[in-house]
Design a protein around this motif. Structure first.
Motif, short mmCIF file in Angstrom:
data_model
loop_
_atom_site.label_atom_id
_atom_site.label_comp_id
_atom_site.label_asym_id
_atom_site.label_seq_id
_atom_site.Cartn_x
_atom_site.Cartn_y
_atom_site.Cartn_z
N SER A 14 58.15 72.89 -14.91
CA SER A 14 58.82 73.86 -14.04
C SER A 14 57.83 74.77 -13.34
CB SER A 14 59.81 74.70 -14.85
OG SER A 14 60.93 73.94 -15.26
N PHE A 15 56.82 75.21 -14.07
CA PHE A 15 55.86 76.13 -13.47
C PHE A 15 54.94 75.45 -12.47
CE2 PHE A 15 57.18 78.74 -17.01
CZ PHE A 15 57.12 80.03 -16.50
N LEU A 16 54.55 74.20 -12.75
CA LEU A 16 53.53 73.55 -11.94
C LEU A 16 54.11 72.66 -10.84
CD1 LEU A 16 51.09 72.63 -14.86
CD2 LEU A 16 51.05 74.65 -13.38
N LEU A 17 55.01 71.75 -11.19
CA LEU A 17 55.64 70.90 -10.18
C LEU A 17 56.92 71.51 -9.63
CD1 LEU A 17 55.27 67.17 -11.28
CD2 LEU A 17 54.28 68.30 -9.29
N GLY A 18 57.55 72.38 -10.40
CA GLY A 18 58.77 73.02 -9.94
C GLY A 18 58.55 74.15 -8.95
N GLY A 19 57.30 74.57 -8.78
CA GLY A 19 56.97 75.52 -7.71
C GLY A 19 56.85 76.97 -8.11
N ILE A 20 57.00 77.29 -9.41
CA ILE A 20 56.89 78.71 -9.79
C ILE A 20 55.50 79.24 -9.47
CG2 ILE A 20 57.00 80.36 -11.69
CD1 ILE A 20 58.97 78.49 -13.09
N CYS A 21 54.46 78.52 -9.86
CA CYS A 21 53.09 78.99 -9.60
C CYS A 21 52.77 78.99 -8.11
CB CYS A 21 52.09 78.15 -10.37
SG CYS A 21 52.10 78.45 -12.16
N GLU A 22 53.34 78.09 -7.35
CA GLU A 22 53.16 78.08 -5.89
C GLU A 22 53.74 79.36 -5.29
OE1 GLU A 22 52.61 77.06 -1.87
OE2 GLU A 22 51.76 76.06 -3.62
N ARG A 23 54.94 79.74 -5.71
CA ARG A 23 55.61 80.90 -5.13
C ARG A 23 55.10 82.22 -5.70
NH1 ARG A 23 59.78 77.38 -6.37
NH2 ARG A 23 60.57 78.69 -8.08
N HIS A 24 54.45 82.16 -6.88
CA HIS A 24 54.03 83.38 -7.57
C HIS A 24 52.57 83.23 -8.00
CE1 HIS A 24 58.21 84.71 -7.59
NE2 HIS A 24 58.51 83.46 -7.88
N PRO A 25 51.65 83.29 -7.06
CA PRO A 25 50.25 82.98 -7.36
C PRO A 25 49.56 83.98 -8.26
CG PRO A 25 50.48 83.79 -5.11
CD PRO A 25 51.87 83.56 -5.62
N SER A 26 50.14 85.16 -8.46
CA SER A 26 49.51 86.16 -9.33
C SER A 26 50.10 86.16 -10.74
CB SER A 26 49.67 87.56 -8.72
OG SER A 26 49.04 87.64 -7.47
N LEU A 27 51.07 85.30 -10.99
CA LEU A 27 51.70 85.25 -12.30
C LEU A 27 50.79 84.53 -13.29
CD1 LEU A 27 54.27 85.68 -14.08
CD2 LEU A 27 55.00 83.39 -13.31
#
Length: 369
Positions: free
Chosen positions: A239-252
Motif C-alpha cells: 500500500s505504501f510503495l505501489l499503492g502511492g502513499i509514499c508518492e503522495r506523501h514524500p515526507s512521511l
C-alpha cells in the motif's frame, strides 16, 4: 552504552496493568473499557476476549533460566524497572509500544467511539509512564483508523500535548476492504508529515482482523506469529510503495517493526518488477520505483541475530535499518542480545553505530547528542 556504541532500542514493550483502561478512559465508556487478565495473559475488549501466550511463555522461559525478569516483576514493571533493564542490557534509549494493548482496538466491528476512547486512554497512560524516566523512555502513541478525522485529532494531541515521537497502527486496517492506500486515509498521512513523526507498523498475533493464516490455523499462536508478522508487513508495504502513499506523501517516515528484514530484498525486487509490468495499467502514477521510495523514507527493524542482515545492507544500504531488543517479550534478546549484536563480526563498526543509534534517532526525529 554497549562498549563503544550508544544504543537506541527501536521497539520494546510496556507490561500494562490490568486496570489501565478503566482508570484512564472517558467515564461514560468505563463499563466497556478493555480489561486485562490478572496474569497479564490476555485482554477483553467490549466483551470479546483475546488471549495471548506471551506471559505464560515468559514464565516458562524464566523456569529454564533463559530470562530472569524477577527484579522488574518485583517492581511491577514501573519506569524504574525499565531503567534498570536498560542498564542491564547497555541500552541508552528505548521506544515503547504496548504488549497485550496491541490488541486493544484490533477486532473488526469495534465501535469507533469506543476505539477512539481506548487509544486516548492508552496514550494518556503511556505519556505519564515515560515522563517519569528521565527522557530515556520514548513514548509511541497508538492511532485507531476507523474514524480518520478522530485519528488526525489524536495524532495532533499525542505529539503536541503528550510529546510522543511516533505513532503506530496495526498493518491490517480495521475497516474490511478499506486498505491503507485509499484516499480516506490521506489526510492522516498529511497530518503525520506536518507533525514530523513516523508511522510505525507493528503487528500482534491473534488480533481478530482476519490475518493471513487465520483461516487455516485458527488460534494457533505460533502460526499467527510465523505468518502474520512478516506477511502482513509485506501487504502493508504494498500500500505504501505501489499503492502511492509514499508518492503522495514524500515526507512521511514509515517503519516496519518486529517482522524481520531478510525478506526485504526479494519483496522490493518483486514490487519493482510489478511496478514495471503494470505501470499505467493497474497502478497509480508513480515517479519512483518502490525500492527507491523505501530507501528515501522507510525503515525496517532487523532482528539482532538475523543472519541475512548483511544482504539487506548490501541491497539497500545501512540507513534503512534499525534494531530492537523486544524487551520483555520472550522471543526478544534479553539479556545478551545487544552485546552480541555489538560483537557481530559480519558488520562493520560504522554499520553497527548507524543501526544502533544514528538511524533510530533519525527515525524518531531525535537528536543524536
Amino acid at each position: 552504552m554497549q562498549g563503544e556504541f550508544r544504543v537506541f532500542d527501536a521497539d520494546s514493550h510496556f507490561m500494562e496493568p490490568a486496570d489501565l483502561w478503566s482508570a484512564h478512559i472517558d467515564p461514560a465508556l468505563r463499563s466497556r473499557a478493555p480489561v486485562g487478565d490478572d496474569d497479564r495473559g490476555g485482554l477483553t475488549v467490549d466483551g470479546r476476549r483475546f488471549p495471548t501466550v506471551r506471559w505464560r511463555r515468559m514464565q516458562a522461559l524464566n523456569d529454564t533460566s533463559r530470562h530472569d525478569y524477577a527484579p522488574y516483576e518485583e517492581r511491577g514493571w514501573d519506569p524504574e524497572a525499565y531503567l534498570l533493564a536498560m542498564e542491564d542490557q547497555g541500552i541508552d534509549r528505548m521506544a515503547l509500544y504496548p504488549s497485550r494493548g496491541l490488541m486493544q482496538v484490533a477486532p473488526w466491528g469495534l465501535d469507533p467511539e469506543l476505539a477512539a476512547a481506548v487509544v486516548r486512554a492508552y496514550n494518556d497512560w503511556a505519556a505519564d509512564f515515560v515522563a517519569k524516566a528521565e527522557g530515556r523512555l520514548i513514548g509511541i502513541g497508538q492511532l485507531d483508523l476507523r474514524d480518520v478525522d478522530a485519528a488526525c485529532d489524536e495524532a495532533r494531541r499525542a505529539v503536541d500535548e503528550l510529546g510522543f515521537r511516533g505513532l503506530f497502527v496495526l498493518p491490517e486496517p480495521p475497516l474490511p476492504g478499506v486498505t491503507l492506500e485509499r484516499a480516506y486515509y490521506d489526510r492522516l498521512w498529511s497530518t503525520l508529515e506536518e507533525l514530523n513523526v513516523p508511522i510505525a507498523l507493528h503487528n500482534v498475533a491473534g488480533t481478530g482482523l482476519g490475518q493471513i493464516g487465520a483461516d487455516r490455523y485458527g488460534d494457533w499462536a505460533v502460526a499467527r506469529i510465523a505468518f502474520a508478522f512478516p506477511l502482513e508487513a509485506q501487504v502493508a508495504l504494498f500500500s505504501f510503495l505501489l499503492g502511492g502513499i509514499c508518492e503522495r506523501h514524500p515526507s512521511l517516515r514509515v517503519v516496519v517493526l518486529e517482522s524481520g528484514a531478510g525478506w526485504l530484498p526479494f519483496w522490493l525486487w518483486w514490487l519493482d518488477e510489478l511496478g514495471e509490468r503494470y505501470a499505467g495499467v493497474d497502478l497509480p502514477a508513480l515517479s519512483l520505483r518502490p525500492s527507491e521510495y523505501f530507501a528515501r523514507q522507510c525503515f525496517v527493524s532487523a532482528e539482532m541475530e538475523e543472519p541475512t542482515l548483511p544482504a539487506v545492507i548490501d541491497a539497500f544500504g545501512v540507513d534503512v535499518v534499525v534494531t530492537a531488543s523486544d524487551f520483555p517479550h520472550p522471543e526478544g534478546t534479553f539479556p545478551n542480545g545487544v552485546a552480541e549484536f555489538a560483537a557481530r563480526p559480519d558488520l562493520s563498526d560504522d554499520a553497527k553505530r548507524r543501526i544502533l543509534w544514528d538511524n533510530p534517532c533519525r527515525l524518531y526525529g531525535m537528536g543524536a547528542d
